[in-house]
Design a protein around this motif. Sequence first.
Motif, PDB file in Angstrom:
ATOM      1  N   THR A   1       0.837  -1.203   0.000  1.00 57.31           N
ATOM      2  CA  THR A   1       0.000   0.000   0.000  1.00 57.31           C
ATOM      3  C   THR A   1       0.870   1.251   0.000  1.00 57.31           C
ATOM      4  O   THR A   1       0.629   2.191  -0.770  1.00 57.31           O
ATOM      5  CB  THR A   1      -0.945   0.004   1.222  1.00 57.31           C
ATOM      6  N   LEU A   2       1.893   1.261   0.848  1.00 54.23           N
ATOM      7  CA  LEU A   2       2.807   2.408   0.896  1.00 54.23           C
ATOM      8  C   LEU A   2       3.568   2.572  -0.415  1.00 54.23           C
ATOM      9  O   LEU A   2       3.763   3.696  -0.889  1.00 54.23           O
ATOM     10  CB  LEU A   2       3.777   2.269   2.063  1.00 54.23           C
ATOM     11  N   ALA A   3       4.003   1.465  -1.015  1.00 54.18           N
ATOM     12  CA  ALA A   3       4.726   1.532  -2.293  1.00 54.18           C
ATOM     13  C   ALA A   3       3.814   2.063  -3.397  1.00 54.18           C
ATOM     14  O   ALA A   3       4.224   2.912  -4.200  1.00 54.18           O
ATOM     15  CB  ALA A   3       5.273   0.161  -2.662  1.00 54.18           C
TER      16      ALA A   3
ATOM     17  N   PHE B   1       2.446   6.753  -6.601  1.00 50.88           N
ATOM     18  CA  PHE B   1       1.528   7.766  -7.126  1.00 50.88           C
ATOM     19  C   PHE B   1       2.028   9.166  -6.785  1.00 50.88           C
ATOM     20  O   PHE B   1       2.051  10.051  -7.647  1.00 50.88           O
ATOM     21  CB  PHE B   1       0.113   7.558  -6.575  1.00 50.88           C
ATOM     22  N   LEU B   2       2.432   9.373  -5.538  1.00 51.38           N
ATOM     23  CA  LEU B   2       2.944  10.699  -5.146  1.00 51.38           C
ATOM     24  C   LEU B   2       4.190  11.063  -5.949  1.00 51.38           C
ATOM     25  O   LEU B   2       4.332  12.208  -6.405  1.00 51.38           O
ATOM     26  CB  LEU B   2       3.242  10.736  -3.647  1.00 51.38           C
ATOM     27  N   LEU B   3       5.079  10.096  -6.158  1.00 55.74           N
ATOM     28  CA  LEU B   3       6.257  10.325  -6.982  1.00 55.74           C
ATOM     29  C   LEU B   3       5.855  10.676  -8.417  1.00 55.74           C
ATOM     30  O   LEU B   3       6.426  11.575  -9.033  1.00 55.74           O
ATOM     31  CB  LEU B   3       7.156   9.086  -6.967  1.00 55.74           C
ATOM     32  N   SER B   4       4.854   9.991  -8.921  1.00 56.44           N
ATOM     33  CA  SER B   4       4.409  10.249 -10.295  1.00 56.44           C
ATOM     34  C   SER B   4       3.870  11.675 -10.445  1.00 56.44           C
ATOM     35  O   SER B   4       3.957  12.251 -11.531  1.00 56.44           O
ATOM     36  CB  SER B   4       3.346   9.234 -10.721  1.00 56.44           C
ATOM     37  N   LEU B   5       3.327  12.233  -9.373  1.00 50.44           N
ATOM     38  CA  LEU B   5       2.814  13.610  -9.440  1.00 50.44           C
ATOM     39  C   LEU B   5       3.935  14.623  -9.672  1.00 50.44           C
ATOM     40  O   LEU B   5       3.687  15.719 -10.169  1.00 50.44           O
ATOM     41  CB  LEU B   5       2.047  13.973  -8.170  1.00 50.44           C
TER      42      LEU B   5
ATOM     43  N   ALA C   1     -12.236   1.229  -6.337  1.00 52.45           N
ATOM     44  CA  ALA C   1     -11.469   2.419  -5.948  1.00 52.45           C
ATOM     45  C   ALA C   1     -11.777   3.648  -6.793  1.00 52.45           C
ATOM     46  O   ALA C   1     -11.836   4.764  -6.257  1.00 52.45           O
ATOM     47  CB  ALA C   1      -9.971   2.109  -5.999  1.00 52.45           C
ATOM     48  N   VAL C   2     -11.963   3.488  -8.088  1.00 54.13           N
ATOM     49  CA  VAL C   2     -12.184   4.665  -8.944  1.00 54.13           C
ATOM     50  C   VAL C   2     -13.475   5.397  -8.586  1.00 54.13           C
ATOM     51  O   VAL C   2     -13.460   6.623  -8.418  1.00 54.13           O
ATOM     52  CB  VAL C   2     -12.118   4.296 -10.449  1.00 54.13           C
ATOM     53  N   PRO C   3     -14.616   4.711  -8.445  1.00 57.38           N
ATOM     54  CA  PRO C   3     -15.819   5.458  -8.071  1.00 57.38           C
ATOM     55  C   PRO C   3     -15.712   6.121  -6.694  1.00 57.38           C
ATOM     56  O   PRO C   3     -16.157   7.266  -6.518  1.00 57.38           O
ATOM     57  CB  PRO C   3     -16.932   4.414  -8.076  1.00 57.38           C
TER      58      PRO C   3
ATOM     59  N   TRP D   1      -5.800   5.711  -5.350  1.00 62.34           N
ATOM     60  CA  TRP D   1      -4.553   4.951  -5.286  1.00 62.34           C
ATOM     61  C   TRP D   1      -4.369   4.277  -3.931  1.00 62.34           C
ATOM     62  O   TRP D   1      -3.835   3.174  -3.850  1.00 62.34           O
ATOM     63  CB  TRP D   1      -3.361   5.855  -5.609  1.00 62.34           C
ATOM     64  N   LEU D   2      -4.798   4.942  -2.879  1.00 61.46           N
ATOM     65  CA  LEU D   2      -4.702   4.338  -1.549  1.00 61.46           C
ATOM     66  C   LEU D   2      -5.564   3.072  -1.480  1.00 61.46           C
ATOM     67  O   LEU D   2      -5.110   2.017  -1.008  1.00 61.46           O
ATOM     68  CB  LEU D   2      -5.122   5.347  -0.480  1.00 61.46           C
TER      69      LEU D   2
END
Length: 194
Positions: A17-19, A24-28, A142-144, A171-172
């Motif tokens: 989950t953390l990875a 995702f945060l890195l991708s931002l 997750a998406v909805p 993403w979480l």
Amino acid sequence: MRFAPRNTRFALTLLWTLATFGGFLLSLLLIEVGEKPDIGVVEAAIGGFAIALLQGCLLKQPIFCIRWILSSLLGWSMITAIGIGAIGWIVPSTQILPLRILSGAVYGALGGFGIGLAQWLAIPQPVAWRWIFVSAASWAIAVPVGSVVGMILHRLTQLFLGEVMGLAMTWLLVGILTGMNAHKLRCLRRATPT
């Protein structure tokens, strides 16, 4: 005294989950969140690489890690190229709640199926096909949820950052839901000689 978690399944779920969320945060830092036409194949591949790299490190074996990263890149590129979009980085343009939920579930399931299918190529096991359905179901849920959270936060704050927070929630949730099955990837891989 060394930290050794008693429940390695829970520990791997937490790390996965953390990875996933950290990726995702890195991708931002590398790509910009936008609406469907704004995110292209290159951006999706870059974002997918950021996430797959961190996930792959948890899979332990270098060959499996490399195959995981390459298959994830293929999956993200594929679903973006065929028009589904980079579902983890696009914000729905509609502000109609039921439509957001329905389209989020459909696009999430299709995108998750495509990503899971591509990642399945990295998993050389007869039962690895289950990962395809785990991925599809995780994204369909997750998406909805993330989309609704994003819409509510956007309306409350009048800032696009609310939509980005909704994507973070997506993403979480994907990290948690796929992470609950990630231990099977490690177990399957250990059972197979390289």
